[in-house]
Design a protein around this motif. Structure first.
Motif, mmCIF file in Angstrom:
data_model
loop_
_atom_site.group_PDB
_atom_site.id
_atom_site.type_symbol
_atom_site.label_atom_id
_atom_site.label_comp_id
_atom_site.label_asym_id
_atom_site.label_seq_id
_atom_site.Cartn_x
_atom_site.Cartn_y
_atom_site.Cartn_z
ATOM 1 N N THR A 314 7.794 -20.846 1.409
ATOM 2 C CA THR A 314 6.591 -20.037 1.604
ATOM 3 C C THR A 314 6.696 -18.695 0.879
ATOM 4 O OG1 THR A 314 7.507 -19.208 3.688
ATOM 5 C CG2 THR A 314 6.048 -21.116 3.808
ATOM 6 N N SER A 315 7.867 -18.420 0.336
ATOM 7 C CA SER A 315 8.046 -17.306 -0.598
ATOM 8 C C SER A 315 8.636 -17.882 -1.870
ATOM 9 C CB SER A 315 8.990 -16.236 -0.029
ATOM 10 O OG SER A 315 9.315 -15.289 -1.041
ATOM 11 N N TRP A 316 8.027 -17.570 -2.992
ATOM 12 C CA TRP A 316 8.448 -18.160 -4.261
ATOM 13 C C TRP A 316 9.425 -17.289 -5.041
ATOM 14 C CZ3 TRP A 316 3.005 -19.915 -6.442
ATOM 15 C CH2 TRP A 316 2.509 -20.957 -5.632
ATOM 16 N N ASP A 317 9.838 -16.167 -4.514
ATOM 17 C CA ASP A 317 10.646 -15.218 -5.286
ATOM 18 C C ASP A 317 11.917 -15.850 -5.830
ATOM 19 O OD1 ASP A 317 8.756 -13.269 -4.830
ATOM 20 O OD2 ASP A 317 9.857 -12.300 -3.204
ATOM 21 N N GLU A 318 12.717 -16.492 -4.982
ATOM 22 C CA GLU A 318 13.981 -17.071 -5.429
ATOM 23 C C GLU A 318 13.744 -18.259 -6.357
ATOM 24 O OE1 GLU A 318 16.590 -18.003 -2.225
ATOM 25 O OE2 GLU A 318 16.598 -15.964 -1.408
ATOM 26 N N PHE A 319 12.735 -19.054 -6.050
ATOM 27 C CA PHE A 319 12.394 -20.202 -6.894
ATOM 28 C C PHE A 319 12.049 -19.743 -8.304
ATOM 29 C CE2 PHE A 319 9.790 -23.643 -8.525
ATOM 30 C CZ PHE A 319 10.333 -24.789 -7.965
ATOM 31 N N ILE A 320 11.234 -18.692 -8.397
ATOM 32 C CA ILE A 320 10.840 -18.154 -9.700
ATOM 33 C C ILE A 320 12.031 -17.549 -10.428
ATOM 34 C CG2 ILE A 320 9.451 -16.361 -10.817
ATOM 35 C CD1 ILE A 320 7.290 -16.889 -8.699
ATOM 36 N N ALA A 321 12.913 -16.883 -9.694
ATOM 37 C CA ALA A 321 14.095 -16.277 -10.320
ATOM 38 C C ALA A 321 14.981 -17.347 -10.959
ATOM 39 C CB ALA A 321 14.879 -15.471 -9.288
ATOM 40 N N ARG A 322 15.170 -18.486 -10.278
ATOM 41 C CA ARG A 322 15.956 -19.581 -10.858
ATOM 42 C C ARG A 322 15.232 -20.182 -12.059
ATOM 43 N NH1 ARG A 322 16.539 -21.087 -5.413
ATOM 44 N NH2 ARG A 322 15.174 -22.892 -5.732
ATOM 45 N N ARG A 347 -0.009 -17.144 -7.491
ATOM 46 C CA ARG A 347 0.554 -16.865 -6.174
ATOM 47 C C ARG A 347 -0.501 -16.790 -5.082
ATOM 48 N NH1 ARG A 347 6.262 -13.818 -7.089
ATOM 49 N NH2 ARG A 347 6.526 -14.674 -5.007
ATOM 50 N N ARG A 348 -1.763 -17.000 -5.437
ATOM 51 C CA ARG A 348 -2.786 -17.159 -4.406
ATOM 52 C C ARG A 348 -2.482 -18.399 -3.561
ATOM 53 N NH1 ARG A 348 -8.111 -17.357 -8.014
ATOM 54 N NH2 ARG A 348 -6.706 -18.803 -9.115
ATOM 55 N N PHE A 349 -1.924 -19.427 -4.188
ATOM 56 C CA PHE A 349 -1.621 -20.655 -3.467
ATOM 57 C C PHE A 349 -0.355 -20.511 -2.627
ATOM 58 C CE2 PHE A 349 -4.326 -21.819 -7.005
ATOM 59 C CZ PHE A 349 -5.260 -22.639 -6.388
#
Length: 361
Positions: A314-322, A347-349
């Motif tokens: 539900t937070s994409w921060d780590e996913f995007i960092a990888r 990131r609206r979704f």
């Protein structure tokens, strides 16, 4: 060193039946039919920075290339929660999904993290609208490195001097580059044999000793070893994380207010479907891998357990960092245009998925 090998089907093709997978001609015909069906009047224009509408207009049809989720939604009954009409397309994989986007045959597709990058780099403007990862990626890798009969490879450091199957625009290609980086090797230390990973082309190339090593998904790895292990075929872990999965769509679709609202509804259902898959391995194995993909019950059970359980962040921060680490590798090793991958994520979704998940907990 890199050379190109045209993929082909040979006499050693692993016997995996795929009764519901269309031939290339049928896929092309289906795309034309889908395009015709998708020619309805577009909805109101929506800026990419605007809030997502709450609901699509009546009669909105969302064209989806995501057969695994289709099966999960139908088998679980979760499809009854969808108000929007879905038109399903039996289209999977990066190349076929991008082709379908460019033919205006589907609105949203399900792929790993590499196809959206190559869509961007080859001129198709897209956005990622959902992300999925594996609960325990070390214990449940998507790929392992298949090794040809008679070839000695016991660790990724042994890849030096080997011929490796390589698909630049697919997840398998990025995996190979990440493995080389992890092993302290460069492209000059190996021979990359370019070919598209479709069906069992990598397995055929291994069996025919056209390549020494190839990344294989679990379903293909099992059938490859079952057939060729007696001849000396082996496999080793890749040693790198490879569990990223996404939903993505052309920006032109997201600029249609009704389609964007439909996608908002779909990604929430998609997130619930991934959870259902994780909690119902046996049912999903039968419905998708046996009934849809044609595997034996034994092979289906093996594959589902091999892939493990999924989670939708539900937070994409780590996913995007990888994802950015992978992007930087491709920029360096393939001379791609530098990219801030965060700009590909809508990131609206992320907010819509978070609200739905937290609201149901």
């Amino acid at each position: 060193m890199r050379r190109t090998l045209m993929s082909r089907r040979g006499p050693h093709r692993p016997m995996i039946r795929r009764p519901l997978i269309r031939t290339a001609a049928l896929v092309a015909a289906g795309m034309m039919a889908l395009t015709a069906c998708g020619g309805a009047e577009a909805g109101p224009k929506l800026e990419l920075s605007a809030a997502l509408p709450d609901a699509a207009a009546e009669g909105t049809v969302l064209r989806v290339g995501d057969p695994a989720t289709q099966v999960a939604l139908e088998t679980s009954g979760l499809i009854d929660d969808l108000d929007v009409e879905i038109e399903w397309a039996n289209i999977t994989g990066g190349p076929k999904t991008l082709e379908a986007f460019r033919a205006d045959a589907i609105d949203i597709g399900s792929v790993a993290d590499i196809p959206p990058l190559f869509a961007h780099w080859t001129g198709t403007d897209v956005r990622i609208v959902a992300a999925r990862e594996t609960v325990d990626p070390e214990a449940h890798p998507t790929y392992e490195l298949g090794v040809a009969p008679g070839v000695e490879v016991s660790s990724i450091e042994d890849l030096k001097g080997k011929k490796i199957a390589y698909s630049p625009g697919q997840a398998q290609g990025a995996l190979v580059l990440n493995v080389l980086r992890e092993a302290g090797l460069t492209q000059d230390d190996v021979e990359l044999v370019e070919m598209q990973s479709v069906d069992d082309s990598f397995s055929v190339a291994l069996a025919g000793k056209q390549v020494d090593v190839a990344p294989l998904q679990q379903v293909l790895l099992k059938t490859y070893l079952a057939k060729y292990e007696r001849d000396g075929a082996t496999a080793i872990p890749s040693g790198v994380r490879d569990d990223a999965w996404t939903l993505y769509a052309p920006t032109t679709v997201l600029e249609d207010a009704d389609k964007a609202a439909a996608i908002k509804e779909y990604v929430v259902a998609w997130a619930k479907a991934q959870q259902w898959i994780s909690e119902h391995h046996d049912e999903f194995a039968q419905a998708f891998y046996v009934d849809h993909e044609g595997l034996t019950p034994e092979d289906a059970a093996y594959v589902v357990e091999a892939y493990g359980d999924y989670t939708v962040p539900t937070s994409w921060d780590e996913f995007i960092a990888r994802h950015q680490v992978t992007v930087d590798t491709l920029v360096k090793e393939q001379d791609q245009e530098p990219l801030d991958v965060d700009t590909l994520y809508d990131r609206r979704f992320e907010k819509a998925i978070k609200a739905a998940v937290e609201g149901s907990s």
